[in-house]
Design a protein around this motif. Structure first.
Motif, PDB file in Angstrom:
ATOM      1  N   GLY A  65       0.800  -1.220   0.000  1.00 36.74           N
ATOM      2  CA  GLY A  65       0.000   0.000   0.000  1.00 36.74           C
ATOM      3  C   GLY A  65       0.828   1.262   0.000  1.00 36.74           C
ATOM      4  N   GLU A  66       2.137   1.151   0.231  1.00 38.39           N
ATOM      5  CA  GLU A  66       2.994   2.329   0.238  1.00 38.39           C
ATOM      6  C   GLU A  66       3.361   2.713  -1.186  1.00 38.39           C
ATOM      7  OE1 GLU A  66       7.503   3.542   1.636  1.00 38.39           O
ATOM      8  OE2 GLU A  66       6.409   2.022   2.763  1.00 38.39           O
ATOM      9  N   ALA A  67       3.052   3.945  -1.570  1.00 39.65           N
ATOM     10  CA  ALA A  67       3.306   4.380  -2.946  1.00 39.65           C
ATOM     11  C   ALA A  67       4.798   4.639  -3.146  1.00 39.65           C
ATOM     12  CB  ALA A  67       2.510   5.638  -3.250  1.00 39.65           C
ATOM     13  N   PRO A  68       5.419   3.996  -4.129  1.00 40.50           N
ATOM     14  CA  PRO A  68       6.844   4.252  -4.387  1.00 40.50           C
ATOM     15  C   PRO A  68       7.047   5.645  -4.966  1.00 40.50           C
ATOM     16  CG  PRO A  68       5.907   2.871  -6.084  1.00 40.50           C
ATOM     17  CD  PRO A  68       4.831   3.051  -5.057  1.00 40.50           C
ATOM     18  N   ARG A  69       8.202   6.227  -4.710  1.00 34.95           N
ATOM     19  CA  ARG A  69       8.502   7.558  -5.227  1.00 34.95           C
ATOM     20  C   ARG A  69       9.699   7.506  -6.165  1.00 34.95           C
ATOM     21  NH1 ARG A  69       8.875  10.615   0.438  1.00 34.95           N
ATOM     22  NH2 ARG A  69       9.831   8.615   0.941  1.00 34.95           N
ATOM     23  N   GLY A  70       9.654   8.412  -7.136  1.00 28.98           N
ATOM     24  CA  GLY A  70      10.783   8.518  -8.057  1.00 28.98           C
ATOM     25  C   GLY A  70      10.956   7.315  -8.964  1.00 28.98           C
ATOM     26  N   LEU A  71       9.850   6.727  -9.378  1.00 30.96           N
ATOM     27  CA  LEU A  71       9.916   5.532 -10.230  1.00 30.96           C
ATOM     28  C   LEU A  71      10.204   5.938 -11.675  1.00 30.96           C
ATOM     29  CD1 LEU A  71       9.574   2.480 -10.483  1.00 30.96           C
ATOM     30  CD2 LEU A  71       7.122   2.834 -10.691  1.00 30.96           C
ATOM     31  N   LYS A  72      11.310   5.434 -12.218  1.00 25.49           N
ATOM     32  CA  LYS A  72      11.688   5.734 -13.593  1.00 25.49           C
ATOM     33  C   LYS A  72      12.025   4.422 -14.318  1.00 25.49           C
ATOM     34  CE  LYS A  72      13.609  10.318 -12.601  1.00 25.49           C
ATOM     35  NZ  LYS A  72      14.834  11.178 -12.668  1.00 25.49           N
ATOM     36  N   VAL A  73      11.614   4.347 -15.575  1.00 25.60           N
ATOM     37  CA  VAL A  73      11.814   3.131 -16.358  1.00 25.60           C
ATOM     38  C   VAL A  73      12.407   3.488 -17.716  1.00 25.60           C
ATOM     39  CG1 VAL A  73      10.721   1.109 -17.388  1.00 25.60           C
ATOM     40  CG2 VAL A  73       9.862   2.004 -15.215  1.00 25.60           C
ATOM     41  N   THR A 105       7.936   7.601 -17.052  1.00 26.12           N
ATOM     42  CA  THR A 105       7.863   8.077 -15.674  1.00 26.12           C
ATOM     43  C   THR A 105       6.663   7.424 -15.002  1.00 26.12           C
ATOM     44  OG1 THR A 105       6.502   9.976 -16.291  1.00 26.12           O
ATOM     45  CG2 THR A 105       8.900  10.281 -16.332  1.00 26.12           C
ATOM     46  N   GLN A 106       6.450   7.783 -13.738  1.00 29.41           N
ATOM     47  CA  GLN A 106       5.411   7.120 -12.967  1.00 29.41           C
ATOM     48  C   GLN A 106       4.026   7.305 -13.590  1.00 29.41           C
ATOM     49  OE1 GLN A 106       6.400   7.276  -8.998  1.00 29.41           O
ATOM     50  NE2 GLN A 106       4.513   6.410  -8.178  1.00 29.41           N
ATOM     51  N   THR A 107       3.803   8.431 -14.248  1.00 24.48           N
ATOM     52  CA  THR A 107       2.483   8.675 -14.839  1.00 24.48           C
ATOM     53  C   THR A 107       2.208   7.780 -16.047  1.00 24.48           C
ATOM     54  OG1 THR A 107       3.406  10.457 -16.193  1.00 24.48           O
ATOM     55  CG2 THR A 107       2.445  11.082 -14.060  1.00 24.48           C
ATOM     56  N   ASP A 108       3.271   7.193 -16.654  1.00 29.54           N
ATOM     57  CA  ASP A 108       3.091   6.318 -17.814  1.00 29.54           C
ATOM     58  C   ASP A 108       2.770   4.879 -17.414  1.00 29.54           C
ATOM     59  OD1 ASP A 108       3.857   8.394 -19.635  1.00 29.54           O
ATOM     60  OD2 ASP A 108       5.949   8.036 -19.055  1.00 29.54           O
ATOM     61  N   SER A 136      16.347  -7.775 -28.480  1.00 30.18           N
ATOM     62  CA  SER A 136      16.801  -7.715 -27.096  1.00 30.18           C
ATOM     63  C   SER A 136      16.181  -6.480 -26.457  1.00 30.18           C
ATOM     64  CB  SER A 136      18.330  -7.645 -27.050  1.00 30.18           C
ATOM     65  OG  SER A 136      18.771  -7.366 -25.749  1.00 30.18           O
ATOM     66  N   PHE A 137      15.401  -6.660 -25.408  1.00 28.71           N
ATOM     67  CA  PHE A 137      14.804  -5.558 -24.653  1.00 28.71           C
ATOM     68  C   PHE A 137      15.614  -5.386 -23.369  1.00 28.71           C
ATOM     69  CE2 PHE A 137      10.044  -5.320 -26.055  1.00 28.71           C
ATOM     70  CZ  PHE A 137      10.423  -5.366 -27.387  1.00 28.71           C
ATOM     71  N   HIS A 138      16.314  -4.256 -23.240  1.00 30.82           N
ATOM     72  CA  HIS A 138      17.056  -3.971 -22.013  1.00 30.82           C
ATOM     73  C   HIS A 138      16.168  -3.088 -21.133  1.00 30.82           C
ATOM     74  CE1 HIS A 138      20.950  -2.323 -19.945  1.00 30.82           C
ATOM     75  NE2 HIS A 138      20.148  -2.978 -19.122  1.00 30.82           N
ATOM     76  N   LEU A 139      15.578  -3.710 -20.122  1.00 35.20           N
ATOM     77  CA  LEU A 139      14.661  -3.019 -19.210  1.00 35.20           C
ATOM     78  C   LEU A 139      15.422  -2.597 -17.962  1.00 35.20           C
ATOM     79  CD1 LEU A 139      11.701  -2.251 -18.416  1.00 35.20           C
ATOM     80  CD2 LEU A 139      11.531  -4.544 -17.398  1.00 35.20           C
ATOM     81  N   SER A 140      15.311  -1.320 -17.612  1.00 36.89           N
ATOM     82  CA  SER A 140      15.976  -0.803 -16.417  1.00 36.89           C
ATOM     83  C   SER A 140      14.962  -0.009 -15.598  1.00 36.89           C
ATOM     84  CB  SER A 140      17.162   0.084 -16.805  1.00 36.89           C
ATOM     85  OG  SER A 140      17.857   0.530 -15.671  1.00 36.89           O
ATOM     86  N   VAL A 141      14.910  -0.276 -14.292  1.00 39.71           N
ATOM     87  CA  VAL A 141      13.925   0.349 -13.411  1.00 39.71           C
ATOM     88  C   VAL A 141      14.643   0.958 -12.210  1.00 39.71           C
ATOM     89  CG1 VAL A 141      11.875  -0.014 -11.989  1.00 39.71           C
ATOM     90  CG2 VAL A 141      12.152  -1.309 -14.101  1.00 39.71           C
ATOM     91  N   LEU A 142      14.341   2.222 -11.926  1.00 43.15           N
ATOM     92  CA  LEU A 142      14.874   2.919 -10.753  1.00 43.15           C
ATOM     93  C   LEU A 142      13.717   3.249  -9.840  1.00 43.15           C
ATOM     94  CD1 LEU A 142      17.283   4.295  -9.310  1.00 43.15           C
ATOM     95  CD2 LEU A 142      16.700   6.391 -10.581  1.00 43.15           C
ATOM     96  N   ILE A 143      13.784   2.785  -8.593  1.00 39.87           N
ATOM     97  CA  ILE A 143      12.707   3.025  -7.638  1.00 39.87           C
ATOM     98  C   ILE A 143      13.303   3.233  -6.252  1.00 39.87           C
ATOM     99  CG2 ILE A 143      12.361   0.522  -7.462  1.00 39.87           C
ATOM    100  CD1 ILE A 143       9.520   1.047  -6.589  1.00 39.87           C
ATOM    101  N   GLY A 144      13.035   4.417  -5.690  1.00 40.45           N
ATOM    102  CA  GLY A 144      13.504   4.710  -4.332  1.00 40.45           C
ATOM    103  C   GLY A 144      14.989   4.519  -4.159  1.00 40.45           C
TER     104      GLY A 144
END
Length: 754
Positions: free
Chosen positions: A93-101, A118-121, A152-160
């Motif tokens: 239930g805790e909303a993550p902040r600064g989520l970037k993909v 970004t988080q809105t996407d 090849s899909f290079h997926l990178s996620v930054l969260i908190g």
């Protein structure tokens, strides 16, 4: 949760099917013992409740600890809407902040596309708690990729402040496999199948070769008006009788058997006085005469002679091209390019062959790689690395053979296209591998230990069948982006216009038998058929190859429906196509998207069927161990023959003066032969193939399943030589077949490529 309940959950998660229906309609539940044995083979220890519980928790943890799926196979006509990923979060239930993909897409040419979110996407999907951690799953819009191929899909996620990345293998695939212009609409084609090893000629070395195959193409196209030549699998085998001559139990499914090389046609042979002198020697000529005259293929002697000559040919190549000072010759550059394209796949195969040759030369009692010194029993050891350095020339020799095989086979298929055959060569991809072969040595982690592939009891084998080879570890193969599967399909689609997949049910499920248990103690294990069919369709389109799925045996309806949707041709046999009353089906009842033929290599030929030759052979081999069993088989056969005569008569396929008397049932008369060929030619099936045994009324089948030394499996030769095919001896059979090809509209001589 009880121990048994955990086993049930693990079995379901690992694709172990809870039951199967046999071809008598009976349901067979999978026993808890079978589930345990198969789970243990998959690396999950479940012998007691506590380890089973740990295995279940580890399975859950693996599901959520990866950022995303390792491999995604996409239908280009119906792509997914979202690409999902998951990350650990601090609390539910805790909303993550600064989520970037970020997502960087690289195609096969190295071209890149970059996408940032970004988080809105993002769409929030679900939160779960497992193994004391909380994970959340999100989705991003699946990128629009319209071009078929591998990415090849290079997926990178930054969260908190926590960053995670993963490479995802993505295949963009067509919905359906390839159908050439010549077979679209109601168009149909026909041809002949041969066992290349059994081809006789006045010029070969006691085994059919690619030179013979060129002549057979001319015969089929010009004399028979056919457009297909079907072949046995050409896979590499050990060429040792009685256990290592089956083309359906290869040492490698990626590479081919050098015994099929037309040695005199090789450029380096023509440039080698030493090789020609060796061949022209009276001793060699005497041996060649013996090998040609032998009623069966003498694999060891043929392979030994060809190896001896080919090594001399290779020495000429080394002197004239590989070791030549100055600028590289064209042939030096050509083999370098070939070796570079093949990469590790060829390196592993050639290394295995060199190790096998070297170790057996030192100790002839060592037959299988599990008997090698331990340091050579894996391809990634320091000892193997040193062996590669010290035996580079021996390894290059085996690479050279494969290069020459592919050059000759490519030329044969090019000829088929040039003379207007709409399919040309029709190849066969075996299901099995030799568990002591190159593939099992090089890719040990891609196969499961302690279980075998087989078949449950059915009408063909009432005890079931244990085929004795390990099943693929499909999870491992999937995690590796299906690399080995892709290569297997690519290599076997090459140099042909059609490919038969032996036991196409392997794409849907495989029957696993725990080691040491009877076949009826096994279970079906599901396979990711959507992924496998997608990749198969992609390679079919890319290589312009028609796909035929061997779908014999107990085949659930949904499998044949799914294959039909994917444009995979069914494989229908005259003997097996019966209605609910066990009467033979009429031609119009056969499916359009199919290949029809009389039998397979494992079944009696038409002449053998009619004369009970197969029953006699099975009796002599001890497979029918009572007189009652022999009488029962003969009575059933006579009933089938009468039913076949009845449907042929009903279709007016016999001449008006045909006299149905007891003598009709004694052998395949010309009238019966003509009627059966006409019956199959008149079906709506896209492809009609007649084996050379059935064209020439040969009573002996190529293989007697369940036998070794009791029968000359995989070694019987053709009735006529290549030179006799176009002479008076064979002309009556050829005229009859050509007549039906023309009458049924299957004479399709046009280029393969539209």
């Amino acid at each position: 949760m009880t121990g048994e309940a955990i086993i049930e959950k693990l079995a379901a998660a690992c694709g172990i099917e809870p039951e199967y229906r046999d071809n008598w309609g009976r349901i067979h539940p999978t026993s808890i013992e079978a589930k345990k044995s198969i789970l243990n083979a998959m690396g999950l220890t479940v012998d007691s409740p506590e380890p089973a519980k740990e295995a279940w928790h580890a399975t859950l943890a693996r599901k959520w600890s990866n950022l995303s799926d390792p491999t995604i196979v996409v239908n280009v006509s119906d792509p997914p809407k979202k690409l999902f990923f998951q990350m650990p979060v601090r609390a539910q239930g805790e909303a993550p902040r600064g989520l970037k993909v970020s997502l960087i897409i690289t195609d096969e040419q190295g071209e890149k596309q970059e996408h940032y979110y970004t988080q809105t996407d993002l769409s929030s999907e679900e939160t779960v708690q497992t193994e004391g951690r909380t994970y959340h799953r999100w989705g991003i819009p699946f990128p629009r990729v319209q071009t078929l191929g591998y990415y090849s899909f290079h997926l990178s996620v930054l969260i908190g402040g926590l960053q995670s990345s993963q490479i995802i293998f993505v295949a963009i695939c067509p919905e359906k496999a390839y159908i050439p212009t010549a077979l679209q609409g109601d168009a149909r084609a026909a041809g002949i199948s041969i066992s290349l090893y059994g081809v006789r000629s006045e010029r070969n070395w006691g085994i059919g070769d690619f030179g013979d195959l060129r002549e057979i193409l001319d015969w089929v196209a010009e004399d028979l008006h056919g457009s297909i030549v079907g072949l046995n699998p050409l896979h590499a085998i050990f060429n040792r009788r009685p256990f290592n001559t089956s083309p359906y139990l290869p040492m490698s499914r990626f590479y081919r058997n050098y015994v099929y090389l037309d040695v005199p046609a090789m450029e380096d042979y023509r440039d080698s006085p030493e090789a020609r002198t060796l061949v022209n020697a009276s001793e060699t000529q005497g041996l060649l005469s013996e090998l040609r005259a032998s009623k069966t293929v003498q694999y060891e002697q043929v392979a030994g002679l060809k190896q001896k000559v080919l090594r001399q040919v290779f020495q000429t190549f080394l002197e004239n091209h590989w070791n030549r000072a100055g600028n590289k010759t064209d042939r030096h550059q050509e083999i370098e390019n070939y070796v570079e394209r093949e990469g590790l796949l060829l390196e592993n195969f050639a290394t295995f062959c060199a190790l096998d040759s070297t170790i057996r030369s030192a100790n002839p009692t060592v037959w299988i790689w599990s008997q090698w010194p331990p340091e050579y029993q894996r391809p990634d050891t320091e000892a193997v690395r040193q062996f590669r350095q010290e035996h580079r020339q021996e390894i290059l020799f085996h690479k050279y053979l494969q290069w020459q095989i592919e050059k000759q086979l490519s030329e044969v298929q090019a000829k088929a296209e040039k003379i207007g055959m709409c399919i040309g060569l029709y190849h066969d991809l075996a299901l099995a591998i030799d568990r002591f072969g190159s593939d099992s040595w090089a890719y040990q982690e891609s196969f499961l230990p302690a279980v075998h592939v087989g078949a449950p009891p059915d009408a063909f084998s009432q005890q079931g069948q244990d085929w004795g080879f390990p099943p693929p570890d499909i999870k491992k193969i999937q995690e590796d982006g299906y690399h080995l599967f892709v290569k297997e399909i690519q290599k076997n689609c090459a140099f042909g216009g059609a490919l038969r997949i032996d036991h196409i049910m392997r794409f849907f499920h495989l029957y696993f038998i725990p080691e040491g248990k009877l076949p009826n103690s096994g279970a079906y294990v599901s396979q990711p058929f959507g992924d496998l069919l997608g990749i198969l369709a992609l390679e079919s389109i890319r290589n312009q190859v028609v796909i035929i799925g061997e779908d014999l045996g107990t085949v659930p309806v949904y499998i044949r429906d799914r294959l039909k949707d994917a444009n995979v041709l069914s494989y229908r046999l005259l003997y097996f196509e019966k209605d609910d009353q066990q009467d033979f089906m009429r031609p119009e009842s056969y499916p359009e998207l199919a290949l029809v033929t009389v039998a397979t290599h494992d079944l009696p030929t038409l002449a053998g069927f009619w004369t009970h030759r197969d029953i006699e052979v099975r009796k002599d081999a001890g497979m029918l161990d009572t007189q009652q069993a022999v009488i029962g088989a003969a009575a059933e056969r006579e009933a089938d023959k009468r039913k076949m005569i009845a449907v042929l008569q009903d279709l007016n396929l016999f001449p008006e003066d045909f006299d149905e008397n007891e003598s009709v049932y004694a052998k395949v008369t010309g009238e019966i032969h003509n009627a059966v060929v006409g019956f199959l030619a008149l079906t709506p099936a896209k492809l009609f193939i007649l084996s050379q045994e059935d064209l020439f009324k040969d009573p002996d089948q190529q293989n007697l399943p369940g036998s070794t030394s009791e029968y000359p499996n995989w070694s019987l030769k053709m009735k006529y030589t290549v030179e006799e095919l176009r002479s008076g001896k064979a002309s009556e059979f050829c005229d009859m077949f050509r007549n039906w090809i023309d009458r049924s509209g299957r004479n399709k001589k046009q280029p393969l490529n539209p």
